[in-house]
Motif scaffolding. Structure first.
Motif, PDB file in Angstrom:
ATOM      1  N   PHE A   2      -0.227  -0.215   4.775  1.00 38.96           N
ATOM      2  CA  PHE A   2      -1.324  -1.048   4.295  1.00 38.96           C
ATOM      3  C   PHE A   2      -1.800  -2.006   5.385  1.00 38.96           C
ATOM      4  O   PHE A   2      -2.990  -2.083   5.683  1.00 38.96           O
ATOM      5  N   THR A  26      -5.597   1.280  -1.083  1.00 36.98           N
ATOM      6  CA  THR A  26      -5.593  -0.160  -1.341  1.00 36.98           C
ATOM      7  C   THR A  26      -6.281  -0.916  -0.211  1.00 36.98           C
ATOM      8  O   THR A  26      -7.102  -1.807  -0.455  1.00 36.98           O
ATOM      9  N   ILE A  54       1.283  -7.003  -2.629  1.00 37.45           N
ATOM     10  CA  ILE A  54       1.850  -6.265  -1.502  1.00 37.45           C
ATOM     11  C   ILE A  54       2.800  -7.137  -0.699  1.00 37.45           C
ATOM     12  O   ILE A  54       3.837  -6.679  -0.222  1.00 37.45           O
ATOM     13  N   ILE A  79      -3.931  -8.587  -5.491  1.00 36.58           N
ATOM     14  CA  ILE A  79      -3.400  -7.368  -4.867  1.00 36.58           C
ATOM     15  C   ILE A  79      -2.717  -7.701  -3.545  1.00 36.58           C
ATOM     16  O   ILE A  79      -1.642  -7.189  -3.220  1.00 36.58           O
ATOM     17  N   ILE A 128      -1.547   5.698  -1.251  1.00 33.71           N
ATOM     18  CA  ILE A 128      -1.689   4.462  -2.027  1.00 33.71           C
ATOM     19  C   ILE A 128      -2.056   3.306  -1.099  1.00 33.71           C
ATOM     20  O   ILE A 128      -2.978   2.532  -1.366  1.00 33.71           O
ATOM     21  N   TRP A 153      -9.981  -0.470  -0.365  1.00 32.03           N
ATOM     22  CA  TRP A 153     -10.583  -1.268  -1.440  1.00 32.03           C
ATOM     23  C   TRP A 153     -10.666  -2.741  -1.038  1.00 32.03           C
ATOM     24  O   TRP A 153     -11.693  -3.390  -1.186  1.00 32.03           O
ATOM     25  N   ILE A 154      -9.576  -3.256  -0.478  1.00 31.20           N
ATOM     26  CA  ILE A 154      -9.540  -4.684  -0.119  1.00 31.20           C
ATOM     27  C   ILE A 154     -10.616  -5.008   0.912  1.00 31.20           C
ATOM     28  O   ILE A 154     -11.344  -5.989   0.789  1.00 31.20           O
TER      29      ILE A 154
END
Lengths: 343, 307
Positions: A199, A121, A142, A138, A117, A124-125
């Motif tokens: 992340f 993420t 987070i 988003i 996940i 994508w960011i």
């Protein structure tokens, strides 16, 4: 272009009170910067920085040393391999095999959920990030997860996983009420503890990949998907590992979620094979330490010390792993990094 | 307080005297005299391989009235240029004159910049490049960048990456090997890496990395090769190797090269285009542009007056 500059009168040499002027430079000393030429406040600041650094080192060594002395005193190999027993007599209360397995199991479940996940993420960011407002939402999402205290996450998880549709993750009472406490539910909440770390590490790694590397891939007629899969993800492999190791350390060290969502029981639920264990309650080293310490039931401080020392070793081991991964990754990419590699 | 550095300087007698003297004269720039173009000496094979004029092949790409905007800023203004097979087109000009933008527009890399907008037409073999699927276009018009940028994988995989289609089935190493070897040979790198094709590409030297990037670009089988200052991060020896390579590749490809190095433009460019502030100022055969520039700006620039 300018034709000529106005004539310039040279400034007289700057004179500062308290400084020797004129005279030949000192012969023996190399012209290195010497602390004796510093301002008093700078000198005080310099010593304070040294002192602060040494203090941190002392505290760290103190914790490890204290735990090592206390822990090694009571740690016996049999403690690692024997099941715990609820018994007032300490010679019969067994070891902490189950909590040790619980820690490993919970950490694996948590990181296995968090990593895909978090990486998805981050990709994508960094690689898409459009529309901008969604990327911002988003990002703050987070941040909120990262900032939420673990006990709040635990309570939220308990309410969430007691809903009927999550019945398969724990077990139901006869009247259909969902218990909500199990390795699966605790692991799912634990993944939120690790997610921000994975992340952040992944995003940092992706942002460090120069734009011309992506363009080189596009310039060969590759799609965005191929570029991400074959160029970008391999480039940030060591960042992902670093983030995952950091996150695992956080999961292994967390207590609140274990107490609320895992039941903090002594033993694993042995019914129904692997899936039965995952649906059942259990405990980890953190809950074991808590229960056996003077703060909990408090009648087995020796075992708490031994377990705490094992936990400390696991977390320190993960931190060294972080350092090693970061350094190896940097070497593989031909980049020089500071020795602190880590986070 | 003063640092030791300052103290030393103050005590240095030479500094003392010079600070009291007249400031050094500023070089006066004279635009009315004829420019001094450094005579080119045959220093390496690139010189002896100098082209025979008029041997240019068919026109592969045509730029017609191209303008590129970044937001309100017009980076390239109404430029028209032919790109011919078998010759090297060198784009020169001061920093920020739009030459790199022009180059990146040729395989639609400017589209990656959100604010970029394009007017005018570019054709590849008579087809508008907007009508060619973008990944297919970039395989036909391949690019080499200023910084050597191999991917973090082995030498073999770097070149094979360009060959592998995005389909579900990936060709095996055995099938790819002859193509990879061929591309490495054309880029003049094969002899140096033949002993270990699984060597990590990022451990190669800078010059080798750049030739690997050229091999990678060649592996896709391009018709046009775009090079954005390919030698600016390299030492003179590696530069010479790559310049020789460009002159060899010219036989089978159309090459467009952006360079800040005027000597390099002279050595490799069959035609040279001088750009200034987005305008195409002059387009001429290399020798002509350097020895007898028609535009005053060109004369100033190749004379080294501004840069």
């Amino acid at each position: 272009m300018a034709t000529s500059m106005p004539p310039r009168t040279p400034l007289p040499p700057l004179r500062v009170p308290g400084q020797p002027t004129g005279g030949p430079p000192p012969k023996k000393r190399r012209a290195n910067e010497s602390i004796s030429t510093w301002r008093l406040t700078d000198r005080i600041g310099y010593f304070l920085m040294w002192a602060a650094g040494l203090l941190v080192v002392a505290i760290g060594l103190g914790i490890v040393g204290f735990m090592a002395i206390k822990g090694l005193q009571y740690l016996r190999p049999v403690l690692l391999t024997s099941h715990p027993q609820a018994d007032l007599d300490q010679s019969k209360s067994g070891g902490f095999f189950d909590p040790l397995v619980g820690t490993v199991l919970l950490t694996v479940i948590g990181i296995a959920i968090a990593t895909p996940i978090a990486v998805a993420t981050a990709v994508w960011i960094v690689e898409y990030g459009r529309p901008t407002w969604l990327a911002r939402v988003i990002d703050s999402g987070i941040e909120i997860i990262a900032g939420t205290p673990d006990i709040v996450l635990a309570l939220f998880g308990l309410v969430l996983f007691q809903q009927g549709i999550f019945g398969w993750m724990s077990f139901r009472a006869e009247d259909g009420a969902v218990f909500g406490r199990s390795f699966l539910t605790a692991g799912a909440m634990m993944s939120l503890i690790a997610l921000p770390m994975v992340f952040a590490a992944t995003r940092e790694g992706l942002q460090a990949v120069p734009a011309h590397v992506r363009e080189a891939s596009y310039g060969l007629g590759k799609t965005r998907a191929a570029t991400i899969r074959r160029v970008l993800l391999p480039s940030v492999k060591s960042n992902i590992s670093t983030g995952a190791a950091l996150g695992m350390g956080r999961i292994a060290g967390d207590t609140a979620i274990v107490v609320v969502l895992l039941g903090a029981s002594l033993r694993l639920d042995p019914e129904g094979g692997i899936f039965g264990i995952l649906q059942g309650t259990g405990g980890t080293l953190t809950s074991y330490v808590y229960n056996n310490s003077p703060a909990g039931e408090g009648n087995a401080a020796q075992k708490a010390y031994a377990a705490a020392f094992v936990l400390l070793l696991i977390v320190i081991g993960l931190n060294f792993a972080v350092d090693a991964i970061a350094r190896r990754g940097a070497r593989a990419n031909g980049i020089e990094t500071s020795r602190l590699g880590g986070s | 307080m003063i640092t030791n550095d300052e103290r030393e300087r103050r005590m240095d007698p030479e500094q003392q005297s010079s600070s009291g003297a007249v400031p050094p004269p500023i070089r006066r720039i004279r635009v009315d005299t004829s420019p001094t173009v450094a005579p080119s000496r045959p220093t390496h094979a690139a010189e002896t391989l100098r082209p025979t004029r008029g041997a240019a092949g068919p026109e592969r790409m045509t730029i017609d009235g191209l303008s590129v905007f970044y937001g309100p800023k017009e980076a390239v203004k109404q430029v028209s240029l032919p790109i011919r097979q078998g010759e090297v087109l060198a784009l020169i000009g001061p920093s920020g004159c739009g030459k790199t933008t022009l180059l990146r527009t040729l395989n639609r890399l400017t589209e990656l910049t959100a604010s970029a907008r394009r007017e005018g037409q570019i054709t590849l073999d008579g087809t508008d490049i907007d009508d060619i699927e973008v990944t297919a276009l970039r395989r036909r018009v391949s690019m080499v960048f200023q910084q050597p940028n191999p991917f973090p994988m082995s030498v073999f995989d770097n070149v094979a990456y360009a060959l592998r289609e995005q389909g579900s089935k990936r060709p095996s190493r055995k099938v790819l090997e002859p193509y990879v070897v061929d591309a490495l040979q054309r880029a003049g790198l094969y002899d140096e890496v033949a002993h270990d094709l699984s060597h990590p590409a990022l451990r190669l030297s800078g010059g080798q990395q750049q030739r690997l990037c050229i091999a990678r670009a060649l592996a896709a089988g391009p018709e046009v090769l775009l090079m954005d200052e390919p030698c600016s991060a390299l030492d003179p020896k590696s530069t010479a190797v790559i310049e020789d390579l460009i002159l060899e590749l010219r036989e089978s490809l159309a090459i467009v090269i952006v360079t800040h190095n005027l000597q390099q433009a002279h050595r490799v460019g069959d035609h040279v285009a001088f750009m200034y502030l987005g305008d195409l100022v002059e387009y001429a055969p290399g020798d002509e542009l350097f020895t007898n520039p028609r535009a005053e700006r060109t004369r100033d620039y190749v004379g080294g007056v501004f840069g």
